[in-house]
Design a protein around this motif. Structure first.
Motif, PDB file in Angstrom:
ATOM      1  N   PRO A 102     -21.585  10.874  46.539  1.00 49.96           N
ATOM      2  CA  PRO A 102     -22.726  11.700  46.105  1.00 49.96           C
ATOM      3  C   PRO A 102     -22.398  12.460  44.826  1.00 49.96           C
ATOM      4  CG  PRO A 102     -22.289  12.002  48.444  1.00 49.96           C
ATOM      5  CD  PRO A 102     -21.128  11.234  47.890  1.00 49.96           C
ATOM      6  N   THR A 103     -23.326  12.455  43.889  1.00 48.54           N
ATOM      7  CA  THR A 103     -23.160  13.195  42.644  1.00 48.54           C
ATOM      8  C   THR A 103     -24.481  13.853  42.283  1.00 48.54           C
ATOM      9  OG1 THR A 103     -23.676  11.208  41.348  1.00 48.54           O
ATOM     10  CG2 THR A 103     -21.339  11.707  41.703  1.00 48.54           C
ATOM     11  N   ALA A 104     -24.403  14.839  41.423  1.00 42.86           N
ATOM     12  CA  ALA A 104     -25.616  15.498  40.945  1.00 42.86           C
ATOM     13  C   ALA A 104     -26.377  14.558  40.018  1.00 42.86           C
ATOM     14  CB  ALA A 104     -25.260  16.786  40.211  1.00 42.86           C
ATOM     15  N   SER A 105     -27.636  14.847  39.831  1.00 44.17           N
ATOM     16  CA  SER A 105     -28.502  13.948  39.066  1.00 44.17           C
ATOM     17  C   SER A 105     -28.077  13.812  37.614  1.00 44.17           C
ATOM     18  CB  SER A 105     -29.951  14.430  39.131  1.00 44.17           C
ATOM     19  OG  SER A 105     -30.079  15.705  38.519  1.00 44.17           O
ATOM     20  N   TYR A 106     -27.311  14.781  37.110  1.00 43.23           N
ATOM     21  CA  TYR A 106     -26.903  14.776  35.705  1.00 43.23           C
ATOM     22  C   TYR A 106     -25.405  14.481  35.538  1.00 43.23           C
ATOM     23  CZ  TYR A 106     -25.753  19.368  37.478  1.00 43.23           C
ATOM     24  OH  TYR A 106     -25.296  20.391  38.255  1.00 43.23           O
ATOM     25  N   THR A 107     -24.757  14.055  36.598  1.00 42.35           N
ATOM     26  CA  THR A 107     -23.314  13.810  36.543  1.00 42.35           C
ATOM     27  C   THR A 107     -23.015  12.379  36.107  1.00 42.35           C
ATOM     28  OG1 THR A 107     -22.816  15.438  38.250  1.00 42.35           O
ATOM     29  CG2 THR A 107     -21.182  13.705  37.875  1.00 42.35           C
ATOM     30  N   VAL A 108     -22.213  12.241  35.064  1.00 36.28           N
ATOM     31  CA  VAL A 108     -21.675  10.943  34.691  1.00 36.28           C
ATOM     32  C   VAL A 108     -20.222  10.895  35.140  1.00 36.28           C
ATOM     33  CG1 VAL A 108     -23.232  10.508  32.779  1.00 36.28           C
ATOM     34  CG2 VAL A 108     -21.116  11.753  32.368  1.00 36.28           C
ATOM     35  N   VAL A 109     -19.772   9.743  35.516  1.00 32.60           N
ATOM     36  CA  VAL A 109     -18.424   9.558  36.047  1.00 32.60           C
ATOM     37  C   VAL A 109     -17.601   8.798  35.024  1.00 32.60           C
ATOM     38  CG1 VAL A 109     -17.084   8.549  37.920  1.00 32.60           C
ATOM     39  CG2 VAL A 109     -19.296   9.605  38.400  1.00 32.60           C
ATOM     40  N   VAL A 110     -16.507   9.403  34.584  1.00 31.06           N
ATOM     41  CA  VAL A 110     -15.696   8.776  33.539  1.00 31.06           C
ATOM     42  C   VAL A 110     -14.337   8.308  34.044  1.00 31.06           C
ATOM     43  CG1 VAL A 110     -16.870  10.048  31.713  1.00 31.06           C
ATOM     44  CG2 VAL A 110     -14.797  10.996  32.752  1.00 31.06           C
ATOM     45  N   GLY A 111     -13.961   8.694  35.249  1.00 31.64           N
ATOM     46  CA  GLY A 111     -12.678   8.279  35.785  1.00 31.64           C
ATOM     47  C   GLY A 111     -12.769   6.913  36.436  1.00 31.64           C
ATOM     48  N   GLU A 112     -12.002   5.967  35.924  1.00 31.78           N
ATOM     49  CA  GLU A 112     -12.066   4.607  36.470  1.00 31.78           C
ATOM     50  C   GLU A 112     -11.756   4.578  37.961  1.00 31.78           C
ATOM     51  OE1 GLU A 112      -9.874   1.729  34.225  1.00 31.78           O
ATOM     52  OE2 GLU A 112      -9.937   0.218  35.802  1.00 31.78           O
ATOM     53  N   GLY A 113     -10.829   5.416  38.385  1.00 29.56           N
ATOM     54  CA  GLY A 113     -10.436   5.429  39.788  1.00 29.56           C
ATOM     55  C   GLY A 113     -11.514   5.911  40.738  1.00 29.56           C
ATOM     56  N   LEU A 114     -12.563   6.518  40.192  1.00 24.89           N
ATOM     57  CA  LEU A 114     -13.645   7.023  41.037  1.00 24.89           C
ATOM     58  C   LEU A 114     -14.682   5.950  41.350  1.00 24.89           C
ATOM     59  CD1 LEU A 114     -14.158  10.508  39.342  1.00 24.89           C
ATOM     60  CD2 LEU A 114     -12.973  10.005  41.495  1.00 24.89           C
ATOM     61  N   TYR A 115     -14.596   4.832  40.683  1.00 23.04           N
ATOM     62  CA  TYR A 115     -15.557   3.759  40.923  1.00 23.04           C
ATOM     63  C   TYR A 115     -15.105   2.901  42.096  1.00 23.04           C
ATOM     64  CZ  TYR A 115     -18.129   4.953  36.733  1.00 23.04           C
ATOM     65  OH  TYR A 115     -18.896   5.611  35.808  1.00 23.04           O
ATOM     66  N   ASP A 116     -16.042   2.624  43.001  1.00 23.65           N
ATOM     67  CA  ASP A 116     -15.706   1.942  44.246  1.00 23.65           C
ATOM     68  C   ASP A 116     -15.974   0.452  44.223  1.00 23.65           C
ATOM     69  OD1 ASP A 116     -17.507   4.653  45.185  1.00 23.65           O
ATOM     70  OD2 ASP A 116     -15.408   4.526  45.810  1.00 23.65           O
ATOM     71  N   ASP A 117     -17.058   0.080  43.610  1.00 21.82           N
ATOM     72  CA  ASP A 117     -17.485  -1.314  43.664  1.00 21.82           C
ATOM     73  C   ASP A 117     -17.644  -1.857  42.244  1.00 21.82           C
ATOM     74  OD1 ASP A 117     -19.347  -0.133  46.322  1.00 21.82           O
ATOM     75  OD2 ASP A 117     -17.807  -1.669  46.565  1.00 21.82           O
ATOM     76  N   TRP A 118     -17.243  -3.111  42.083  1.00 22.22           N
ATOM     77  CA  TRP A 118     -17.184  -3.735  40.764  1.00 22.22           C
ATOM     78  C   TRP A 118     -17.844  -5.103  40.791  1.00 22.22           C
ATOM     79  CZ3 TRP A 118     -14.567  -1.454  36.573  1.00 22.22           C
ATOM     80  CH2 TRP A 118     -13.880  -0.265  36.876  1.00 22.22           C
ATOM     81  N   GLY A 119     -18.414  -5.462  39.643  1.00 27.61           N
ATOM     82  CA  GLY A 119     -18.885  -6.823  39.472  1.00 27.61           C
ATOM     83  C   GLY A 119     -17.738  -7.732  39.061  1.00 27.61           C
ATOM     84  N   GLN A 120     -18.060  -9.002  38.905  1.00 30.62           N
ATOM     85  CA  GLN A 120     -17.025  -9.987  38.595  1.00 30.62           C
ATOM     86  C   GLN A 120     -16.765 -10.102  37.099  1.00 30.62           C
ATOM     87  OE1 GLN A 120     -20.163 -10.731  39.027  1.00 30.62           O
ATOM     88  NE2 GLN A 120     -20.600 -12.120  37.317  1.00 30.62           N
ATOM     89  N   GLY A 121     -17.639  -9.529  36.299  1.00 36.45           N
ATOM     90  CA  GLY A 121     -17.454  -9.542  34.857  1.00 36.45           C
ATOM     91  C   GLY A 121     -18.241 -10.632  34.155  1.00 36.45           C
ATOM     92  N   THR A 122     -18.571 -10.377  32.900  1.00 45.36           N
ATOM     93  CA  THR A 122     -19.230 -11.370  32.055  1.00 45.36           C
ATOM     94  C   THR A 122     -18.564 -11.329  30.681  1.00 45.36           C
ATOM     95  OG1 THR A 122     -21.377 -12.177  31.230  1.00 45.36           O
ATOM     96  CG2 THR A 122     -21.072  -9.788  31.274  1.00 45.36           C
ATOM     97  N   GLN A 123     -18.304 -12.511  30.137  1.00 44.53           N
ATOM     98  CA  GLN A 123     -17.577 -12.605  28.871  1.00 44.53           C
ATOM     99  C   GLN A 123     -18.521 -12.385  27.693  1.00 44.53           C
ATOM    100  OE1 GLN A 123     -14.135 -13.356  28.191  1.00 44.53           O
ATOM    101  NE2 GLN A 123     -14.771 -12.800  26.116  1.00 44.53           N
ATOM    102  N   VAL A 124     -18.092 -11.546  26.773  1.00 54.07           N
ATOM    103  CA  VAL A 124     -18.781 -11.359  25.497  1.00 54.07           C
ATOM    104  C   VAL A 124     -17.807 -11.716  24.390  1.00 54.07           C
ATOM    105  CG1 VAL A 124     -19.784  -9.671  23.916  1.00 54.07           C
ATOM    106  CG2 VAL A 124     -20.330  -9.572  26.363  1.00 54.07           C
ATOM    107  N   THR A 125     -18.204 -12.656  23.552  1.00 54.01           N
ATOM    108  CA  THR A 125     -17.364 -13.082  22.437  1.00 54.01           C
ATOM    109  C   THR A 125     -18.145 -12.903  21.145  1.00 54.01           C
ATOM    110  OG1 THR A 125     -16.246 -14.710  23.847  1.00 54.01           O
ATOM    111  CG2 THR A 125     -16.018 -14.965  21.458  1.00 54.01           C
ATOM    112  N   VAL A 126     -17.552 -12.163  20.220  1.00 53.19           N
ATOM    113  CA  VAL A 126     -18.197 -11.897  18.944  1.00 53.19           C
ATOM    114  C   VAL A 126     -17.391 -12.598  17.857  1.00 53.19           C
ATOM    115  CG1 VAL A 126     -19.040 -10.141  17.350  1.00 53.19           C
ATOM    116  CG2 VAL A 126     -18.963  -9.672  19.815  1.00 53.19           C
ATOM    117  N   SER A 127     -18.020 -13.511  17.161  1.00 52.79           N
ATOM    118  CA  SER A 127     -17.342 -14.254  16.100  1.00 52.79           C
ATOM    119  C   SER A 127     -17.566 -13.544  14.762  1.00 52.79           C
ATOM    120  CB  SER A 127     -17.867 -15.682  16.035  1.00 52.79           C
ATOM    121  OG  SER A 127     -19.246 -15.687  15.698  1.00 52.79           O
ATOM    122  N   SER A 128     -16.496 -13.508  13.983  1.00 51.18           N
ATOM    123  CA  SER A 128     -16.568 -12.802  12.688  1.00 51.18           C
ATOM    124  C   SER A 128     -16.824 -13.780  11.560  1.00 51.18           C
ATOM    125  CB  SER A 128     -15.290 -12.018  12.451  1.00 51.18           C
ATOM    126  OG  SER A 128     -14.181 -12.879  12.514  1.00 51.18           O
TER     127      SER A 128
END
Length: 128
Positions: A102-128
């Motif tokens: 539970p967090t307040a409506s205006y709270t952003v979470v910046v600590g990686e360790g506080l995140y519980d659930d993660w997606g599998q990821g998506t690759q982004v490739t930027v060509s120069s």
């Protein structure tokens, strides 16, 4: 527990744009502070943007401030990352994550360790 699936990654030229989506199933998405992370080859995973459960508050890592926009649509259980003016150094696997505590409506979470659930990821490739 919430299941998260990222989409929208791909190959883009420098200066281009991409929009990532993170769609949730299970859990109570509208109650969770959320974040976008990325991990470039040979580097540690880093938080680049975070948003409170209400969407009232956002946070950006300095290197993406002014180029990326984080947003969410709680009714659709989806979070977005609009990425503009992409640079080669933005190349990475991008992950979304949820903090189910539970967090307040205006709270952003910046600590990686506080995140519980993660997606599998998506690759982004930027060509120069």
């Amino acid at each position: 527990q919430v299941q998260l699936v990222e989409s929208g990654g791909g190959l883009v030229q420098a200066g281009g744009s991409l929009r990532l989506s993170c769609t949730a199933s299970g859990g109570f998405f509208g109650n969770y502070a959320m974040g976008w992370f990325r991990q470039a080859p040979g580097k540690k995973r880093e938080l680049i943007a975070a948003i409170s459960w209400s969407g009232e508050a956002t946070h950006y890592e300095p290197s993406v401030q002014g180029r990326f926009i984080i947003s969410r649509a709680n009714a659709k259980k989806t979070m977005f990352l609009q990425m503009n003016d992409l640079k080669a150094e933005d190349t990475a696997v991008y992950y979304c994550a949820a903090d189910t505590a539970p967090t307040a409506s205006y709270t952003v979470v910046v600590g990686e360790g506080l995140y519980d659930d993660w997606g599998q990821g998506t690759q982004v490739t930027v060509s120069s």
